[in-house]
Design a protein around this motif. Structure first.
Motif, PDB file in Angstrom:
ATOM      1  N   GLU A  86      -7.277  -1.761 -11.959  1.00 49.73           N
ATOM      2  CA  GLU A  86      -7.992  -0.836 -11.713  1.00 49.73           C
ATOM      3  C   GLU A  86      -7.250   0.722 -11.686  1.00 49.73           C
ATOM      4  OE1 GLU A  86     -11.382  -0.952  -9.093  1.00 49.73           O
ATOM      5  OE2 GLU A  86     -11.510  -3.098  -9.136  1.00 49.73           O
ATOM      6  N   GLY A  87      -7.219   1.250 -12.974  1.00 49.01           N
ATOM      7  CA  GLY A  87      -6.548   2.435 -12.747  1.00 49.01           C
ATOM      8  C   GLY A  87      -6.274   2.894 -14.043  1.00 49.01           C
ATOM      9  N   ARG A  99      -0.612  -8.118  -4.722  1.00 43.45           N
ATOM     10  CA  ARG A  99      -1.314  -6.948  -4.710  1.00 43.45           C
ATOM     11  C   ARG A  99      -0.697  -5.493  -4.550  1.00 43.45           C
ATOM     12  NH1 ARG A  99      -6.076  -5.348  -0.203  1.00 43.45           N
ATOM     13  NH2 ARG A  99      -7.150  -4.215  -1.890  1.00 43.45           N
ATOM     14  N   ARG A 144       0.855  -1.168   0.055  1.00 48.26           N
ATOM     15  CA  ARG A 144      -0.101   0.091   0.132  1.00 48.26           C
ATOM     16  C   ARG A 144       0.695   1.041  -0.042  1.00 48.26           C
ATOM     17  NH1 ARG A 144      -3.007  -3.573   3.017  1.00 48.26           N
ATOM     18  NH2 ARG A 144      -4.935  -4.007   2.428  1.00 48.26           N
ATOM     19  N   HIS A 172      -5.660  -8.436 -12.536  1.00 44.88           N
ATOM     20  CA  HIS A 172      -6.756  -7.666 -12.433  1.00 44.88           C
ATOM     21  C   HIS A 172      -6.172  -6.218 -12.189  1.00 44.88           C
ATOM     22  CE1 HIS A 172     -10.369  -6.092 -10.483  1.00 44.88           C
ATOM     23  NE2 HIS A 172      -9.513  -5.563  -9.468  1.00 44.88           N
ATOM     24  N   VAL A 212      -1.640  -1.481  -4.008  1.00 44.25           N
ATOM     25  CA  VAL A 212      -2.752  -0.333  -3.881  1.00 44.25           C
ATOM     26  C   VAL A 212      -1.754   0.800  -3.906  1.00 44.25           C
ATOM     27  CG1 VAL A 212      -4.456   0.679  -2.452  1.00 44.25           C
ATOM     28  CG2 VAL A 212      -4.354  -1.894  -2.516  1.00 44.25           C
ATOM     29  N   ARG A 215      -2.806  -8.206  -8.853  1.00 40.93           N
ATOM     30  CA  ARG A 215      -4.130  -7.460  -8.330  1.00 40.93           C
ATOM     31  C   ARG A 215      -3.412  -5.815  -8.009  1.00 40.93           C
ATOM     32  NH1 ARG A 215      -5.869 -10.940 -10.634  1.00 40.93           N
ATOM     33  NH2 ARG A 215      -6.746 -12.729  -9.754  1.00 40.93           N
ATOM     34  N   GLU A 249      -4.462  -1.785  -7.825  1.00 45.44           N
ATOM     35  CA  GLU A 249      -5.362  -0.644  -7.869  1.00 45.44           C
ATOM     36  C   GLU A 249      -4.704   0.531  -7.678  1.00 45.44           C
ATOM     37  OE1 GLU A 249      -7.993  -1.430  -4.359  1.00 45.44           O
ATOM     38  OE2 GLU A 249      -8.056  -3.479  -4.781  1.00 45.44           O
ATOM     39  N   GLY A 250      -4.472   1.357  -8.892  1.00 45.23           N
ATOM     40  CA  GLY A 250      -3.610   2.397  -8.916  1.00 45.23           C
ATOM     41  C   GLY A 250      -3.322   2.924 -10.293  1.00 45.23           C
TER      42      GLY A 250
END
Length: 166
Positions: free
Chosen positions: A136-137, A100, A87, A134, A102, A117, A119-120
């Motif tokens: 997202e961003g 993962r 993160r 996966h 983030v 995975r 997210e960013g």
């Protein structure tokens, strides 16, 4: 012109034997710029699966994360293991994501494997995204994604800007 006498003369033929060269040490009397000198490849620093780090990590070397990092990471090469969670922002010349993330990823070479995975946003020079990853961003290509500074935002479309002015 040619004489066979030397070839057919009896007697021992002696050829000069080369003297063995003395062992050479490293000659460090010349300067090599740091950028031109090849970097000695060392084993990556590994953060195991049972380790949680809170804070930023910075190294000139390679890092493999299998645990959890709550903070930014700056490295030469970063491998995010399948069991890892990060993160924060990642900045590295080469980034391989198996787990993962983030936060923002900035790298010259970025690869998202099938188990990734993310997210960013990803800012890269080259990118590879395997089937099954996966994400997202947004993805943005830059010639030098490692340069410090904020990623410039796109200007709003002209119609939207004119409507706001009224």
């Amino acid at each position: 012109m040619f004489s066979k006498t030397r070839v057919t003369e009896p007697g021992p033929r002696t050829q000069p034997t080369p003297e063995p060269e003395p062992a050479r040490g490293l000659d460090t009397s010349y300067d090599i710029p740091a950028a031109a000198a090849p970097r000695a490849r060392t084993a990556p620093s590994v953060l195991s699966a049972d380790l949680t780090v809170t804070g930023n990590l910075q190294t000139q070397g390679d890092v493999q994360v299998e645990g959890t990092v709550e903070g930014d990471i700056r490295a030469h090469q970063l491998i995010v293991g399948e069991s890892a969670t990060i993160r924060g922002e990642i900045v590295a010349e080469e980034v391989v994501v198996n787990g993962r993330v983030v936060g923002r990823v900035r790298g010259l070479k970025v690869r998202l494997t099938a188990t990734a995975r993310v997210e960013g946003d990803i800012i890269h020079k080259t990118i590879a995204i395997e089937s099954g990853a996966h994400f997202e961003g947004s993805v943005q290509r830059q010639e030098d994604p490692l340069a410090n500074g904020v990623t410039p935002k796109l200007a709003p479309p002209a119609r939207a800007a004119n409507a706001e002015a009224e």
